[in-house]
Design an enzyme around this catalytic site. Structure first.
Site, PDB file in Angstrom:
ATOM      1  N   ASP A 118      55.119   4.631  16.853  1.00 19.10           N
ATOM      2  CA  ASP A 118      54.294   4.688  18.075  1.00 19.10           C
ATOM      3  C   ASP A 118      55.379   4.199  18.995  1.00 19.10           C
ATOM      4  OD1 ASP A 118      51.889   3.942  16.628  1.00 19.10           O
ATOM      5  OD2 ASP A 118      51.983   2.077  16.677  1.00 19.10           O
TER       6      ASP A 118
ATOM      7  N   ASP B 198      56.103   1.508  21.901  1.00 15.74           N
ATOM      8  CA  ASP B 198      56.996   1.040  21.989  1.00 15.74           C
ATOM      9  C   ASP B 198      57.434   0.058  20.983  1.00 15.74           C
ATOM     10  OD1 ASP B 198      54.896   0.967  19.815  1.00 15.74           O
ATOM     11  OD2 ASP B 198      52.981  -0.502  21.634  1.00 15.74           O
TER      12      ASP B 198
ATOM     13  N   TRP C  22      41.229   1.492  18.239  1.00 16.51           N
ATOM     14  CA  TRP C  22      42.448   0.721  17.778  1.00 16.51           C
ATOM     15  C   TRP C  22      42.111   0.175  16.029  1.00 16.51           C
ATOM     16  CZ3 TRP C  22      43.872  -3.833  15.856  1.00 16.51           C
ATOM     17  CH2 TRP C  22      45.542  -3.953  15.628  1.00 16.51           C
TER      18      TRP C  22
ATOM     19  N   GLU D 177      43.325   2.828  10.907  1.00 12.88           N
ATOM     20  CA  GLU D 177      44.074   4.055  10.117  1.00 12.88           C
ATOM     21  C   GLU D 177      46.025   4.321   8.633  1.00 12.88           C
ATOM     22  OE1 GLU D 177      47.232   3.142  13.949  1.00 12.88           O
ATOM     23  OE2 GLU D 177      44.130   3.306  13.414  1.00 12.88           O
ATOM     24  N   ASP D 178      46.340   3.005   9.430  1.00 11.35           N
ATOM     25  CA  ASP D 178      47.602   2.846   9.086  1.00 11.35           C
ATOM     26  C   ASP D 178      46.923   1.858   7.503  1.00 11.35           C
ATOM     27  OD1 ASP D 178      49.347   3.919  10.473  1.00 11.35           O
ATOM     28  OD2 ASP D 178      49.260   1.682  11.505  1.00 11.35           O
TER      29      ASP D 178
ATOM     30  N   MET E 112      59.189  -4.546  20.344  1.00 10.88           N
ATOM     31  CA  MET E 112      57.936  -3.969  20.816  1.00 10.88           C
ATOM     32  C   MET E 112      57.856  -3.701  22.760  1.00 10.88           C
ATOM     33  SD  MET E 112      54.301  -4.199  19.890  1.00 10.88           S
ATOM     34  CE  MET E 112      54.272  -3.497  18.498  1.00 10.88           C
TER      35      MET E 112
ATOM     36  N   HIS F  67      52.590  -4.989  26.282  1.00  6.93           N
ATOM     37  CA  HIS F  67      51.682  -4.351  26.872  1.00  6.93           C
ATOM     38  C   HIS F  67      50.741  -4.157  26.574  1.00  6.93           C
ATOM     39  CE1 HIS F  67      50.368  -1.503  23.834  1.00  6.93           C
ATOM     40  NE2 HIS F  67      51.754  -1.902  22.865  1.00  6.93           N
TER      41      HIS F  67
ATOM     42  N   ARG G 205      46.429  -3.827  26.158  1.00 11.10           N
ATOM     43  CA  ARG G 205      45.348  -3.103  25.765  1.00 11.10           C
ATOM     44  C   ARG G 205      44.902  -1.805  25.979  1.00 11.10           C
ATOM     45  NH1 ARG G 205      45.389  -2.915  21.002  1.00 11.10           N
ATOM     46  NH2 ARG G 205      44.260  -5.300  20.296  1.00 11.10           N
TER      47      ARG G 205
END
Length: 346
Positions: free
Chosen positions: A197, A199, A259, A262-263, A289, A292, A294
């Protein structure tokens, strides 16, 4: 009297640091000065030292192109433990960093497309770093600023691939990962794939971006979760798989729009194929991280939780072998390869 002594010592320290910076800037034998400064050094005088280091970072070295390296005598393998690692790092995101500034500070040692190869030894692995992306330019600048020096010190033969989802349809992080896997292999024979990712930035360079005999989860301890593993089955954030491991699980599912999930599905695929995951020690697998909100068109999708219960049904038909997309543009920057794609959002 104590105050006078303290003042003299402070001025002396400042003078010493200034001389050090001048030496690094003009020294002929200097090669790489690390943007990620060890925490123990910076904490003592962050404001002064941090400002000085903004002007030091990367020094020019004699150009060693990949073509030149390929025609010279064979190099020996890089050591299993890279000798230039510095351990805990100071990472902060308050500083505004433009892409141009990052190019100047870390780009001189890179080849076009965000490629790097250690000049003095043969890397133990060829790593494609895949970053799913959309509308996170400032995050990407921070990520590039910190990750390139870390990956260089780890003596990896690597390339950075930023896979940008074109348009404003529902975001599909997993599909972008699959696309990055496919497209990177068209350029180089990578044997390890780091899915990251944009971030998440490591705060210890001993957390090696190298694959192992089992799929590997690197982002074990994230500051957002108080540096505690969120779940024993967590496999998101930053994860590594060899080419063979990723093919064995048929990659990510392509059907996780929005969101979440998937992981978890990838973890299920790994277990379903008879593999297990490994993690580095939480003391070094720490990440910071970038805060931020969404993202627009990346809202939580409640249907994704249901899909994670059907991994065994879908693994053979949903993944790399069912991937459909259109490449809109490929752009080579010295810091990365940007691949903009149409993911056929529903």
């Amino acid at each position: 009297m104590k105050e006078k002594i303290s003042s003299v010592l402070a001025l002396s320290a400042l003078f010493t640091l200034t001389c050090f910076a001048v030496f690094l800037l003009h020294g002929k034998d200097s090669s790489l000065v690390f943007p990620s400064v060890p925490q123990q050094v910076v904490k003592s005088n962050r404001s002064v030292f941090g400002a000085m280091m903004d002007h030091v970072w990367v020094k020019k070295t004699p150009d060693v192109s990949m073509e030149t390296a390929a025609t010279s005598e064979p190099l020996g393998p890089c050591p299993d433990t890279p000798p230039s690692l510095v351990g805990p790092l100071l990472v902060e995101f308050e500083t505004k960093r433009s892409l141009e500034l990052v190019r100047k500070q870390v780009g001189s040692l890179l080849q076009q497309g965000g490629r790097y190869r250690p000049p003095n030894c043969t890397a133990r692995q060829k790593v494609a770093v895949i970053v799913p992306f959309r509308n996170r330019s400032q995050h990407l600048n921070h990520w590039l600023y910190y990750l390139h020096p870390v990956l260089m010190r780890q003596q990896l033969d690597y390339g950075v691939y930023v896979i940008n989802q074109d348009g404003d349809g529902a975001f599909n992080r997993a599909k972008l990962m699959n696309i990055g896997f496919n497209e990177s292999l068209k350029e180089y024979d990578y044997d390890c794939f780091a899915f990251s990712d944009v971030d998440l930035v490591p705060i210890d360079d001993r957390n090696l971006y190298r694959c192992s005999d089992h799929p590997r989860h690197l982002s074990v301890a994230v500051d957002k979760f108080n540096y505690i593993l969120s779940s024993k089955t967590a496999f998101g954030g930053v994860s590594l798989l060899t080419q063979q491991q990723f093919l064995k699980v048929n990659g990510f599912s392509n059907t996780f729009w929005g969101w979440g999930g998937e992981d978890d599905d990838l973890y299920n695929r790994i277990i379903h194929r008879g593999m297990s995951i490994t993690r580095p020690d939480a003391q070094i697998a720490k990440y910071k991280m970038i805060k931020h909100g969404r993202d627009l068109h990346n809202e939580v999708n409640p249907e994704n939780a249901v899909k994670t219960q059907k991994t065994a049904e879908n693994i053979d038909t949903d993944g790399l072998n069912s991937l459909n997309f259109t490449v809109k543009e490929i752009m080579k920057d010295v810091l990365y390869t940007l691949i903009s794609v149409d993911v056929r959002s529903p």
